[in-house]
Scaffold this active site. Structure first.
Site, short mmCIF file in Angstrom:
data_model
loop_
_atom_site.label_atom_id
_atom_site.label_comp_id
_atom_site.label_asym_id
_atom_site.label_seq_id
_atom_site.Cartn_x
_atom_site.Cartn_y
_atom_site.Cartn_z
N VAL A 159 31.86 38.61 39.88
CA VAL A 159 33.04 39.07 40.61
C VAL A 159 34.35 38.59 39.99
CG1 VAL A 159 33.26 37.15 42.24
CG2 VAL A 159 33.83 39.46 42.99
N TYR A 160 34.29 37.65 39.06
CA TYR A 160 35.51 37.16 38.42
C TYR A 160 36.09 38.28 37.53
CZ TYR A 160 34.25 32.33 39.69
OH TYR A 160 33.92 31.17 40.36
N SER A 161 37.18 38.87 38.00
CA SER A 161 37.87 39.94 37.27
C SER A 161 36.92 41.08 36.92
CB SER A 161 38.55 39.39 36.01
OG SER A 161 39.52 38.42 36.36
N GLY A 162 36.02 41.40 37.86
CA GLY A 162 35.14 42.53 37.67
C GLY A 162 34.19 42.42 36.49
N GLY A 163 33.79 41.20 36.14
CA GLY A 163 32.88 40.98 35.03
C GLY A 163 33.57 40.59 33.73
#
Length: 344
Positions: free
Chosen positions: A61-65
């Site tokens: 989930v960190y910056s969408g991968g």
């Protein structure tokens, strides 16, 4: 660098690990944390490895991968020198299959993370939140399958309550599946709720703590002081609403003591806050973050020395809070304390 066993497992981890939420940062939360590209991330990884920090923590989930992808690029060619920890389970989209830890999503999410990281195994996979809609037997049998396939080596959780962890551990013991050995938790001088329930559980069940936000969501950097506004460069301006709330007066009381001890030891305020955590029961590793080399090198200065007993006691007193029921009798009444002595 000191290394400790991660909970009751055989995996040894450094007492400081590096959180990669700053890698490839986008959006109002992660963009404020940091925006390190692959070249800068590689340099930060170099500094970590030189200092003995070989565990790097990320999440899908960190910056969408993007964090996982940049981390994979930063460790390319030296995978055997590092431990990779990542998390999954939080929403990655609006569709019905874009969140949770069902068998289908676990398998798909692990394969996606492996692809972004550029590796064929994850050293530590942690579930980012408890999925109440999926039976724990489905979750753990799938994790067992992933371990047997060699895609995952150790498993853990993050943001679980005590009963959720115990229910899962009971299922693992009943079926002979892998047990959770790590609990990634919010814990700091301004956030000590971990001590009331989850720390005694960790002691009893062999679950090691990996501490996130050890500087209280950026409040224990030494830049937040009584009578002064939040500095212009602080990420609190943009991210305070995303994190746990902190009472200002309690924060200032803690910072006052941190500054006193900084003067006594010649150490920096954040180094003292991090070192205090390393003395706490169950703590296997404290996850540090950095937007640049200077911040990273300062945080690495939290190891190789120890606070004395008086300094620890003063920090304990300044940061103490009343435990919630049913825990407070054990800390306030002698008769209860004899039956169940506190962990700290």
């Amino acid at each position: 660098m000191e290394y400790r066993h991660l909970g009751a497992s055989g995996l040894k981890v450094p007492v400081l690990s590096f959180g990669t939420g700053t890698f490839g940062g986008t959006g109002p939360l992660f963009g404020a944390w940091g925006t390190s590209d692959a070249a800068e991330a590689r340099r930060l990884v170099d500094i970590c490895l030189d200092a003995g920090v070989n565990l790097f923590d990320s999440a899908d989930v960190y910056s969408g991968g993007a964090s996982e992808q940049v981390l994979g690029e930063a460790v390319k060619g030296r995978r055997d020198q590092v431990l990779i920890s990542t998390k999954l389970g939080l929403p990655m989209g609006d569709g019905p299959a874009d969140y949770g830890t069902s068998r289908s999503r676990l398998i798909t999410s692990v394969d996606s993370a492996l692809s972004r990281l550029g590796t064929d195994y994850i050293d530590l996979l942690q579930l980012h939140a408890f999925d109440a809609s999926t039976p724990v037997e489905e979750v753990l049998s799938t994790l067992d399958q992933l371990v047997r396939m060699g895609k995952v080596r150790s498993i853990g959780v993050s943001n679980f309550s005590g009963w959720q962890i115990m229910k899962s551990l009971a299922a693992s013991d009943r079926h002979g599946w892998p047990r959770y050995v790590a609990n990634q938790v919010y814990y700091s001088l301004v956030g000590r709720d971990y001590e009331w329930d989850l720390m005694p559980l960790g002691l009893d069940q062999g679950v090691g703590a990996m501490v996130w936000s050890p500087l209280g969501w950026g409040r224990l950097t030494g830049k937040i002081r009584r009578g002064s506004p939040v500095p212009a460069g602080s990420r609190l301006h943009d991210t305070a609403s995303f994190g746990p709330p902190v009472d200002d007066e309690r924060l200032f009381c803690i910072v006052d003591v941190l500054e006193e001890i900084a003067a006594e030891t010649g150490k920096l305020v954040p180094q003292i806050a991090l070192n205090w955590l390393l003395s706490r029961p169950t703590v296997s590793s404290v996850i540090i973050g950095a937007r640049n080399e200077e911040q990273l090198k300062q945080n690495l200065g939290a190891v190789g020395w120890s606070l004395d007993a008086d300094q620890i006691a003063r920090l304990d007193a300044a940061s103490a809070t009343n435990a919630a029921y049913p825990h407070f009798p054990y800390y306030r009444q002698e008769a209860f304390a004899r039956l169940n002595p506190p962990a700290v």
